[in-house]
Design a protein around this motif. Structure first.
Motif, PDB file in Angstrom:
ATOM      1  N   ASP A   7       0.792  -1.230   0.000  1.00  0.00           N
ATOM      2  CA  ASP A   7       0.000   0.000   0.000  1.00  0.00           C
ATOM      3  C   ASP A   7       0.829   1.287   0.000  1.00  0.00           C
ATOM      4  O   ASP A   7       0.312   2.348   0.296  1.00  0.00           O
ATOM      5  CB  ASP A   7      -0.960   0.031   1.196  1.00  0.00           C
ATOM      6  N   TYR A  49       0.400   8.371   3.799  1.00  0.00           N
ATOM      7  CA  TYR A  49       0.178   8.131   2.366  1.00  0.00           C
ATOM      8  C   TYR A  49       0.404   9.449   1.631  1.00  0.00           C
ATOM      9  O   TYR A  49      -0.305  10.417   1.888  1.00  0.00           O
ATOM     10  CB  TYR A  49      -1.249   7.622   2.121  1.00  0.00           C
ATOM     11  N   HIS A  51       1.084   9.440  -1.947  1.00  0.00           N
ATOM     12  CA  HIS A  51       0.721   9.317  -3.366  1.00  0.00           C
ATOM     13  C   HIS A  51      -0.782   9.508  -3.501  1.00  0.00           C
ATOM     14  O   HIS A  51      -1.543   8.572  -3.709  1.00  0.00           O
ATOM     15  CB  HIS A  51       1.162   7.964  -3.926  1.00  0.00           C
ATOM     16  N   VAL A  56      -2.185  11.965   3.604  1.00  0.00           N
ATOM     17  CA  VAL A  56      -3.113  11.359   4.542  1.00  0.00           C
ATOM     18  C   VAL A  56      -2.315  10.624   5.606  1.00  0.00           C
ATOM     19  O   VAL A  56      -1.473   9.786   5.296  1.00  0.00           O
ATOM     20  CB  VAL A  56      -4.087  10.393   3.830  1.00  0.00           C
ATOM     21  N   ARG A  58      -2.488   8.232   8.950  1.00  0.00           N
ATOM     22  CA  ARG A  58      -3.425   7.288   9.575  1.00  0.00           C
ATOM     23  C   ARG A  58      -2.848   6.682  10.850  1.00  0.00           C
ATOM     24  O   ARG A  58      -1.633   6.542  10.982  1.00  0.00           O
ATOM     25  CB  ARG A  58      -3.774   6.157   8.589  1.00  0.00           C
ATOM     26  N   ARG A  68      -5.262  15.209   7.548  1.00  0.00           N
ATOM     27  CA  ARG A  68      -5.203  15.365   6.084  1.00  0.00           C
ATOM     28  C   ARG A  68      -4.590  16.727   5.805  1.00  0.00           C
ATOM     29  O   ARG A  68      -5.041  17.727   6.387  1.00  0.00           O
ATOM     30  CB  ARG A  68      -6.597  15.285   5.464  1.00  0.00           C
TER      31      ARG A  68
ATOM     32  N   LEU B  34      -2.555   6.163  -7.141  1.00  0.00           N
ATOM     33  CA  LEU B  34      -2.711   7.068  -6.011  1.00  0.00           C
ATOM     34  C   LEU B  34      -3.570   6.384  -4.971  1.00  0.00           C
ATOM     35  O   LEU B  34      -4.533   5.694  -5.305  1.00  0.00           O
ATOM     36  CB  LEU B  34      -3.376   8.378  -6.450  1.00  0.00           C
ATOM     37  N   SER B  35      -3.211   6.559  -3.708  1.00  0.00           N
ATOM     38  CA  SER B  35      -3.976   5.910  -2.660  1.00  0.00           C
ATOM     39  C   SER B  35      -3.883   6.700  -1.371  1.00  0.00           C
ATOM     40  O   SER B  35      -2.806   7.106  -0.965  1.00  0.00           O
ATOM     41  CB  SER B  35      -3.455   4.494  -2.451  1.00  0.00           C
ATOM     42  N   ALA B  36      -5.027   6.900  -0.740  1.00  0.00           N
ATOM     43  CA  ALA B  36      -5.093   7.649   0.517  1.00  0.00           C
ATOM     44  C   ALA B  36      -5.185   6.719   1.715  1.00  0.00           C
ATOM     45  O   ALA B  36      -5.395   7.173   2.834  1.00  0.00           O
ATOM     46  CB  ALA B  36      -6.288   8.592   0.492  1.00  0.00           C
ATOM     47  N   GLY B  37      -5.034   5.404   1.484  1.00  0.00           N
ATOM     48  CA  GLY B  37      -5.156   4.471   2.597  1.00  0.00           C
ATOM     49  C   GLY B  37      -4.854   3.060   2.137  1.00  0.00           C
ATOM     50  O   GLY B  37      -4.496   2.842   0.973  1.00  0.00           O
ATOM     51  N   PRO B  38      -4.990   2.099   3.062  1.00  0.00           N
ATOM     52  CA  PRO B  38      -4.745   0.703   2.698  1.00  0.00           C
ATOM     53  C   PRO B  38      -5.688   0.254   1.580  1.00  0.00           C
ATOM     54  O   PRO B  38      -6.818   0.736   1.494  1.00  0.00           O
ATOM     55  CB  PRO B  38      -5.042  -0.074   3.987  1.00  0.00           C
ATOM     56  N   THR B  39      -5.236  -0.628   0.718  1.00  0.00           N
ATOM     57  CA  THR B  39      -6.061  -1.118  -0.386  1.00  0.00           C
ATOM     58  C   THR B  39      -7.074  -2.135   0.135  1.00  0.00           C
ATOM     59  O   THR B  39      -6.674  -3.186   0.627  1.00  0.00           O
ATOM     60  CB  THR B  39      -5.175  -1.768  -1.459  1.00  0.00           C
ATOM     61  N   GLY B 116     -13.022   1.439   2.652  1.00  0.00           N
ATOM     62  CA  GLY B 116     -11.922   2.289   3.084  1.00  0.00           C
ATOM     63  C   GLY B 116     -12.395   3.671   3.504  1.00  0.00           C
ATOM     64  O   GLY B 116     -11.584   4.551   3.763  1.00  0.00           O
ATOM     65  N   PHE B 180     -14.331  13.356   1.056  1.00  0.00           N
ATOM     66  CA  PHE B 180     -13.036  13.190   1.734  1.00  0.00           C
ATOM     67  C   PHE B 180     -12.076  14.321   1.414  1.00  0.00           C
ATOM     68  O   PHE B 180     -11.457  14.892   2.313  1.00  0.00           O
ATOM     69  CB  PHE B 180     -12.428  11.845   1.305  1.00  0.00           C
TER      70      PHE B 180
END
Lengths: 91, 201
Positions: A7, A49, A51, A56, A58, A68, B34-39, B116, B180
């Motif tokens: 991730d 995170y 990308h 972000v 967490r 954020r 692009l990712s703002a958190g776990p997949t 998510g 978000f």
């Protein structure tokens, strides 16, 4: 800075520079309390995170969003809803 | 010489395509993740897609029911607010016109919600008339989890953060409810041709 393979997660030290643009005190060694689960972690140890359209941050215990941070066109937006308390230490 | 000329003309053709590139964007050939958190990796046996909110009888499909809906294959340019654009991406999925068949609502806005806990908001009129899909294949292959599989939104006329990954449903709203990114600096509408990236753009 550690890159966790799954991730694309970084640790909080990855945003030390970004946080120094916003705060006058050092934030990576501040203790953040998660508003969701109450876990307390140094900001340098949380999950980050980058990308994404913004940064972000967490909780490493429950994955809830702690912060954020969006930067664009000379402005910063900082959402700390998920951080109940941030304990900063004078140096 | 012929080889060099051909290459040169190829580049010129790309330049001629610049009318397809919204202001401030650059073209990529890969597909950045692009990712703002776990997949999330949802179990397809319990996966559902819902339409809820301002609707008398909420609608819900299982994965198998969703795959049985009439599907379309579309090729679109996509534009990410982080400034990359990718031309001619091909997707297969179900249009919102199909999903909204028979739905009556007083709502003018929608909120997309995903595994998510990601959300994003769109006016209802931006989902209909062939402008938006829920897609589950990319380039003829099942959509990879890192690109939003099993299913994601595709709303190619707006910045790509509006095309929520890991989609699970749409809530019909009477009032606009910022999502978000929209609650923290990003634009409520996100038109790439008007560079509506941030609040006030």
């Amino acid at each position: 800075m550690n890159m966790r393979m799954a991730d694309m997660t970084l640790d909080g030290n990855a945003i030390g520079g970004l946080l120094r643009e916003i705060f006058t005190m050092e934030v990576t060694n501040a203790e953040a309390t998660c508003a969701g689960c109450g876990a307390v972690n140094a900001v340098g140890r949380v999950e980050v995170y980058v990308h994404a359209p913004g940064t972000v941050v967490r909780c490493p215990a429950c994955q809830q969003v702690l912060m954020r941070i969006v930067r664009g066109e000379g402005r910063y937006w900082l959402d700390l809803t998920g951080t109940r308390t941030l304990e900063l230490v004078e140096t | 010489m012929g080889f060099i000329s051909r290459g040169f003309r190829g580049k010129r053709r790309d330049t001629a395509d610049s009318g397809r590139l919204p202001p401030g964007q650059y073209l990529v050939n890969d597909y950045p993740v692009l990712s703002a958190g776990p997949t999330p990796r949802p179990n397809l046996d319990t996966w559902t897609f819902s339409i809820e909110g301002e609707i008398d009888t909420p609608k819900k499909w299982t994965w198998q029911e969703f795959l049985a809906l009439p599907a379309e294959t579309v090729t679109k340019d996509i534009h990410c607010v982080t400034k990359w654009s990718k031309f001619d991406t091909t997707w297969k999925g179900v249009s919102f016109d199909t999903l909204f068949e028979g739905v009556e609502t007083a709502a003018e806005y929608t909120t997309q919600f995903s595994d998510g806990d990601y959300t994003t908001n769109l006016p209802l009129e931006d989902l209909v008339d062939g402008k938006a899909w829920i897609v589950y294949e990319y380039n003829g292959e099942p959509l990879h989890p890192e690109h939003g599989g099993p299913a994601r939104m595709l709303v190619p006329h707006l910045y790509f953060w509006k095309s929520a990954k890991w989609i699970r449903g749409v809530r019909l709203d009477k009032e606009q409810q910022p999502g978000f990114w929209e609650t923290n600096g990003y634009n409520n509408y996100g038109d790439p041709w008007r560079e509506q990236r941030y609040w006030g753009d």
